[in-house]
Design an enzyme around this catalytic site. Sequence first.
Site, PDB file in Angstrom:
ATOM      1  N   HIS A 102       0.846  -1.197   0.000  1.00 21.88           N
ATOM      2  CA  HIS A 102       0.000   0.000   0.000  1.00 21.88           C
ATOM      3  C   HIS A 102       0.872   1.234   0.000  1.00 21.88           C
ATOM      4  O   HIS A 102       2.004   1.218   0.493  1.00 21.88           O
ATOM      5  CB  HIS A 102      -0.935   0.013   1.216  1.00 21.88           C
ATOM      6  CG  HIS A 102      -0.229  -0.228   2.502  1.00 21.88           C
ATOM      7  ND1 HIS A 102       0.128  -1.483   2.928  1.00 21.88           N
ATOM      8  CD2 HIS A 102       0.241   0.624   3.444  1.00 21.88           C
ATOM      9  CE1 HIS A 102       0.770  -1.394   4.081  1.00 21.88           C
ATOM     10  NE2 HIS A 102       0.856  -0.132   4.412  1.00 21.88           N
ATOM     11  N   PHE A 103       0.302   2.288  -0.553  1.00 22.72           N
ATOM     12  CA  PHE A 103       0.944   3.601  -0.546  1.00 22.72           C
ATOM     13  C   PHE A 103       0.188   4.495   0.427  1.00 22.72           C
ATOM     14  O   PHE A 103      -1.046   4.520   0.417  1.00 22.72           O
ATOM     15  CB  PHE A 103       0.895   4.243  -1.943  1.00 22.72           C
ATOM     16  CG  PHE A 103       1.808   3.587  -2.944  1.00 22.72           C
ATOM     17  CD1 PHE A 103       1.438   2.397  -3.567  1.00 22.72           C
ATOM     18  CD2 PHE A 103       3.029   4.150  -3.255  1.00 22.72           C
ATOM     19  CE1 PHE A 103       2.278   1.790  -4.487  1.00 22.72           C
ATOM     20  CE2 PHE A 103       3.876   3.544  -4.179  1.00 22.72           C
ATOM     21  CZ  PHE A 103       3.503   2.368  -4.795  1.00 22.72           C
TER      22      PHE A 103
HETATM   23  P1  5GP Z   1       2.420   0.019   7.023  1.00 26.72           P
HETATM   24  O1  5GP Z   1       3.109   0.089   8.349  1.00 26.72           O
HETATM   25  O2  5GP Z   1       2.153  -1.409   6.672  1.00 26.72           O
HETATM   26  O3  5GP Z   1       3.076   0.805   5.953  1.00 26.72           O
HETATM   27  O4  5GP Z   1       1.036   0.758   7.215  1.00 26.72           O
HETATM   28  C1  5GP Z   1      -0.134   0.145   7.586  1.00 26.72           C
HETATM   29  C2  5GP Z   1      -1.133   1.266   7.780  1.00 26.72           C
HETATM   30  O5  5GP Z   1      -2.403   0.682   7.842  1.00 26.72           O
HETATM   31  C3  5GP Z   1      -0.915   2.057   9.056  1.00 26.72           C
HETATM   32  O6  5GP Z   1      -0.825   3.437   8.751  1.00 26.72           O
HETATM   33  C4  5GP Z   1      -2.137   1.725   9.904  1.00 26.72           C
HETATM   34  O7  5GP Z   1      -2.583   2.835  10.622  1.00 26.72           O
HETATM   35  C5  5GP Z   1      -3.137   1.287   8.880  1.00 26.72           C
HETATM   36  N1  5GP Z   1      -4.060   0.257   9.314  1.00 26.72           N
HETATM   37  C6  5GP Z   1      -3.775  -0.855  10.042  1.00 26.72           C
HETATM   38  N2  5GP Z   1      -4.877  -1.602  10.216  1.00 26.72           N
HETATM   39  C7  5GP Z   1      -5.876  -0.943   9.573  1.00 26.72           C
HETATM   40  C8  5GP Z   1      -7.267  -1.231   9.395  1.00 26.72           C
HETATM   41  O8  5GP Z   1      -7.803  -2.225   9.863  1.00 26.72           O
HETATM   42  N3  5GP Z   1      -7.977  -0.336   8.673  1.00 26.72           N
HETATM   43  C9  5GP Z   1      -7.421   0.786   8.131  1.00 26.72           C
HETATM   44  N4  5GP Z   1      -8.209   1.589   7.453  1.00 26.72           N
HETATM   45  N5  5GP Z   1      -6.114   1.094   8.293  1.00 26.72           N
HETATM   46  C10 5GP Z   1      -5.357   0.224   8.996  1.00 26.72           C
END
Ligand code: 5GP
Length: 138
Positions: A102-103
């Site tokens: 994801h971005f």
């Molecule tokens: P990463 O650390 O993988 O780059 O970012 C994951 C992002 O997903 C984080 O900014 C976190 O706040 C968000 N996130 C985690 N779980 C959920 C969820 O269940 N729903 C949504 N909308 N965002 C999530």
Amino acid sequence: MSYDPNNIFAKILRGEMPCVKVYEDEHCLSFMDIMPQAEGHTLVLPKEPAETLLDLSDAAAAETIKVVKKMAKAVKQATGAAGVTIVQFNGAEAGQTVPHLHFHIIPGSFAKAKVHAKEMVDPASLQELADKIAAAVE
Ligand code: 5GP
């Protein structure tokens, strides 16, 4: 690395878990981050199951970057921010916490942004801005 089909974003993509959706097309889904680092923090995911950018097909990468650009413009317009930061982590060591590519689109000053993935908000509080961003999508 093998893709985990039970990660939270895979479940959101399958409609098994909710999200505050902003945009969807055949290649990507975009929704509000539940732990926003700034007001308007929006995520863009390819639908193709890929853990990191390094695992994504070139065709899906091309489609995804178009949606990232589209959503960055919409986030910037809807929030009135003078700038937006686009962040993308590859692998837990780099800081990735959800293993589906994801971005992050984070409006405003990145220097003043909140800590990554720390403070959860009520999803209902994200709806108004999500609607504004959706309306700004060209
Ligand atoms: P990463 O650390 O993988 O780059 O970012 C994951 C992002 O997903 C984080 O900014 C976190 O706040 C968000 N996130 C985690 N779980 C959920 C969820 O269940 N729903 C949504 N909308 N965002 C999530």
